[in-house]
Design a protein around this motif. Sequence first.
Motif, PDB file in Angstrom:
ATOM      1  N   THR A  65       0.838  -1.207   0.000  1.00  0.00           N
ATOM      2  CA  THR A  65       0.000   0.000   0.000  1.00  0.00           C
ATOM      3  C   THR A  65       0.871   1.255   0.000  1.00  0.00           C
ATOM      4  O   THR A  65       0.602   2.224  -0.724  1.00  0.00           O
ATOM      5  CB  THR A  65      -0.928   0.003   1.221  1.00  0.00           C
ATOM      6  OG1 THR A  65      -1.759  -1.165   1.181  1.00  0.00           O
ATOM      7  CG2 THR A  65      -1.794   1.248   1.244  1.00  0.00           C
ATOM      8  N   VAL A  66       1.923   1.234   0.812  1.00  0.00           N
ATOM      9  CA  VAL A  66       2.846   2.374   0.866  1.00  0.00           C
ATOM     10  C   VAL A  66       3.493   2.595  -0.495  1.00  0.00           C
ATOM     11  O   VAL A  66       3.632   3.736  -0.964  1.00  0.00           O
ATOM     12  CB  VAL A  66       3.922   2.142   1.949  1.00  0.00           C
ATOM     13  CG1 VAL A  66       5.056   3.152   1.802  1.00  0.00           C
ATOM     14  CG2 VAL A  66       3.314   2.248   3.339  1.00  0.00           C
ATOM     15  N   VAL A  67       3.901   1.517  -1.151  1.00  0.00           N
ATOM     16  CA  VAL A  67       4.535   1.628  -2.465  1.00  0.00           C
ATOM     17  C   VAL A  67       3.561   2.235  -3.474  1.00  0.00           C
ATOM     18  O   VAL A  67       3.937   3.124  -4.265  1.00  0.00           O
ATOM     19  CB  VAL A  67       5.023   0.247  -2.938  1.00  0.00           C
ATOM     20  CG1 VAL A  67       5.456   0.303  -4.404  1.00  0.00           C
ATOM     21  CG2 VAL A  67       6.177  -0.234  -2.067  1.00  0.00           C
ATOM     22  N   VAL A  68       2.319   1.782  -3.453  1.00  0.00           N
ATOM     23  CA  VAL A  68       1.321   2.311  -4.394  1.00  0.00           C
ATOM     24  C   VAL A  68       1.067   3.790  -4.126  1.00  0.00           C
ATOM     25  O   VAL A  68       1.015   4.608  -5.061  1.00  0.00           O
ATOM     26  CB  VAL A  68       0.011   1.505  -4.290  1.00  0.00           C
ATOM     27  CG1 VAL A  68      -1.096   2.184  -5.089  1.00  0.00           C
ATOM     28  CG2 VAL A  68       0.229   0.082  -4.795  1.00  0.00           C
ATOM     29  N   VAL A  69       0.910   4.142  -2.860  1.00  0.00           N
ATOM     30  CA  VAL A  69       0.660   5.551  -2.508  1.00  0.00           C
ATOM     31  C   VAL A  69       1.865   6.410  -2.899  1.00  0.00           C
ATOM     32  O   VAL A  69       1.710   7.493  -3.487  1.00  0.00           O
ATOM     33  CB  VAL A  69       0.345   5.686  -1.010  1.00  0.00           C
ATOM     34  CG1 VAL A  69       0.279   7.159  -0.611  1.00  0.00           C
ATOM     35  CG2 VAL A  69      -0.965   4.994  -0.675  1.00  0.00           C
ATOM     36  N   GLY A  70       3.066   5.938  -2.559  1.00  0.00           N
ATOM     37  CA  GLY A  70       4.268   6.695  -2.925  1.00  0.00           C
ATOM     38  C   GLY A  70       4.405   6.853  -4.423  1.00  0.00           C
ATOM     39  O   GLY A  70       4.762   7.932  -4.916  1.00  0.00           O
ATOM     40  N   ALA A 338      13.609  13.288  -0.771  1.00  0.00           N
ATOM     41  CA  ALA A 338      12.198  12.892  -0.742  1.00  0.00           C
ATOM     42  C   ALA A 338      11.294  14.115  -0.834  1.00  0.00           C
ATOM     43  O   ALA A 338      10.301  14.122  -1.569  1.00  0.00           O
ATOM     44  CB  ALA A 338      11.903  12.096   0.524  1.00  0.00           C
ATOM     45  N   ALA A 339      11.649  15.173  -0.090  1.00  0.00           N
ATOM     46  CA  ALA A 339      10.823  16.380  -0.088  1.00  0.00           C
ATOM     47  C   ALA A 339      10.854  17.080  -1.439  1.00  0.00           C
ATOM     48  O   ALA A 339       9.838  17.617  -1.893  1.00  0.00           O
ATOM     49  CB  ALA A 339      11.298  17.331   1.007  1.00  0.00           C
ATOM     50  N   SER A 340      12.004  17.082  -2.094  1.00  0.00           N
ATOM     51  CA  SER A 340      12.078  17.747  -3.400  1.00  0.00           C
ATOM     52  C   SER A 340      11.316  16.958  -4.459  1.00  0.00           C
ATOM     53  O   SER A 340      10.711  17.535  -5.357  1.00  0.00           O
ATOM     54  CB  SER A 340      13.540  17.931  -3.823  1.00  0.00           C
ATOM     55  OG  SER A 340      14.150  16.686  -4.109  1.00  0.00           O
ATOM     56  N   ALA A 341      11.330  15.638  -4.362  1.00  0.00           N
ATOM     57  CA  ALA A 341      10.660  14.823  -5.375  1.00  0.00           C
ATOM     58  C   ALA A 341       9.154  14.787  -5.191  1.00  0.00           C
ATOM     59  O   ALA A 341       8.403  14.851  -6.172  1.00  0.00           O
ATOM     60  CB  ALA A 341      11.214  13.401  -5.345  1.00  0.00           C
ATOM     61  N   GLY A 342       8.691  14.683  -3.940  1.00  0.00           N
ATOM     62  CA  GLY A 342       7.257  14.520  -3.704  1.00  0.00           C
ATOM     63  C   GLY A 342       6.680  15.401  -2.631  1.00  0.00           C
ATOM     64  O   GLY A 342       5.570  15.136  -2.143  1.00  0.00           O
ATOM     65  N   LEU A 349       5.752  10.230   4.314  1.00  0.00           N
ATOM     66  CA  LEU A 349       5.576   8.826   3.963  1.00  0.00           C
ATOM     67  C   LEU A 349       6.897   8.063   4.094  1.00  0.00           C
ATOM     68  O   LEU A 349       6.919   6.928   4.594  1.00  0.00           O
ATOM     69  CB  LEU A 349       5.051   8.726   2.533  1.00  0.00           C
ATOM     70  CG  LEU A 349       4.595   7.342   2.054  1.00  0.00           C
ATOM     71  CD1 LEU A 349       3.387   6.885   2.849  1.00  0.00           C
ATOM     72  CD2 LEU A 349       4.257   7.386   0.570  1.00  0.00           C
ATOM     73  N   ALA A 350       7.998   8.672   3.656  1.00  0.00           N
ATOM     74  CA  ALA A 350       9.302   8.016   3.729  1.00  0.00           C
ATOM     75  C   ALA A 350       9.739   7.806   5.168  1.00  0.00           C
ATOM     76  O   ALA A 350      10.201   6.710   5.540  1.00  0.00           O
ATOM     77  CB  ALA A 350      10.349   8.852   2.977  1.00  0.00           C
ATOM     78  N   VAL A 351       9.595   8.835   5.997  1.00  0.00           N
ATOM     79  CA  VAL A 351       9.987   8.713   7.406  1.00  0.00           C
ATOM     80  C   VAL A 351       9.093   7.694   8.119  1.00  0.00           C
ATOM     81  O   VAL A 351       9.563   6.845   8.885  1.00  0.00           O
ATOM     82  CB  VAL A 351       9.922  10.080   8.106  1.00  0.00           C
ATOM     83  CG1 VAL A 351      10.166   9.934   9.606  1.00  0.00           C
ATOM     84  CG2 VAL A 351      10.947  11.041   7.495  1.00  0.00           C
TER      85      VAL A 351
END
Length: 619
Positions: A65-70, A338-342, A349-351
């Motif tokens: 689910t995390v992968v899909v959301v990311g 992560a912040a610059s990309a998304g 989400l990453a943390v």
Amino acid sequence: MTGLEQGRSQHLLRASLSIAVASTVVLLPGAFDRWFLPKAVVVAVAVIVACTGAPNGRLPRWALTVVVVGGAVLVTTALTSAAPAASFWGRWPRYEGAVMIPVYFASLWLGARLLGPGADARVHRRLSDAVAAVSVLLGVVALLEACGLRPLGGSAARPGALLGNASDQGLVAAVCVVVLVLPLLDRTAGRRTRMFRGTGLVLGVAALVLSGSRGALLAALVGLVVLVVLACGREAQGPRRRVFSVVAAVVGISGLASALLPSTMARITGADRMAAASASDRLLIWHDAVATVLARPWLGLGPSGFEDAVAMHHDSTWQRAVGSQTTLDSPHAWPLQAASAGGIVLLVLAVGTLVAVMVTGSVNRRRAARPDRHELLVVAPAVLSVAVVGLCVTFTTPGVVVLPALFAGAMIAVPPSTTRPASARLRFVFVCAWTAFLLVTTAAEVPLGAAVRHAEQGDLRAAESGFTIAARMRPWDGDIALIAAQSMAAVADARPGETDAADLTVAWSERALHAAPDSLLGAKALAVGQQAEGDLQGAGRTLVRLADAYPFDAQVAHRYGGVLALQGALEPARAQLVRASTLAPDDADVWATLAYVEGQLGDPDAARTAKERSDRLAR
């Protein structure tokens, strides 16, 4: 499944594991970039092999689910960015969009499938031996390079062994060291196996120290501390003492070797000028990265969108400390990346995912019944700690990400399904197609590298042919046009009368800017081509836009001043050149151009002063 089928399946899974670990040190000779894309192809091959065997585990639903959301977040940010297609696929050389991010996910998936709860002791031993083999190869090449040899070519002061980058070399070596401590104490292993693992540990320490990477040394220390804390928590007095003794020996030898090796010690203490500059540059990178992220905090810039956006936030401090010739494609810290990309959404989400992986791994470790499974789940958090700490000061690459992702997958894996999913065959076909795509993508680096070399030699026909072939192999990749434009621009700049080079520069630059309209490098190349063609008005229009958008770029100011001088606008030309000389006071070419303009304006004293400054700097 019969016993024979089970044995064949486990053999395939062990082979897949060896291939995945070996991907860390794979490279492609003759490629423009030998290091990144070849590793992705090998990971994809490991996935194909893993699909043919019965799994030892699988990713939990929450992870999927995390992968899909990311993924949805990244696709959204890419499509809303300034260059949707370029952002979606990712930018050269790391292509951290639709090209490389699936490779990182595949490494996580492999970790769960190969090292899940169903993995037996033979799989765990194969992991240790594969990591030892990687460590031996890495250490041998690092030692050869430290002796002044260049088995892989190149002339960099810190070549990076099989990773192509000293920081990557240090981080992979740190992971190998952390992984090999406990297997070295395995008394069930044969004498030769223990000697091989010991050799891998020693050469891993050598590669770590020789990298001179302060971030890798700190990451290794953190990883070893985590390993000791987790390994000694459940062990009896004797095993606990052995673990502590080995870790203490590793830390002591690493510290002593770092102190005795002048180049590494100079980097640690900051006596090395490049090391001191690198540390201060990191602060500048993070400062500009924060400003870039805050300009679009919620959606971010899309995958690989950082490269074009951050250049607008460089000020005079960056120009004087680093220079306008340096291009950033990463914030050199995974939270900022992560912040610059998304945006903030992807950062949270990453943390959160990192915390969930650690907590899940801790729960699974306490539940582990077999000693080999428990040992794996002790090593895995230590490996992940190395990656988390090390990637706070450098950029992500397949060489650094694959091993930690494998261990992360092992930490969160759940038992495999008892039935074969209906989509297994479709998944296999998809993986084969994906591997073919990565193979063609990687193969394009060979004609691309040849084209760049031909351009450097002045063979424009061969260079144009190579760039065209590479572009046909990767029609989605606008950066091939950018690389071609820069290569042709260098020829056009060095040979003012070379009209073919000028025309090719303009053509490739326009293609590059069509793919990424905000590309500073593409616009600079376009201005070079326009000037070389004699289109001074076109070059002026390009440069005035750049001067407004990048007021602290010395290269832009210098070229704009030169174009204005050629148009006869001497006073505005002097203003631009004075600004360029202030931003880049050590650039001999800037002072030479300023001397010419001062002479044309009838100021012999200013012209003489500028000429003397130029001559002094040129010497």
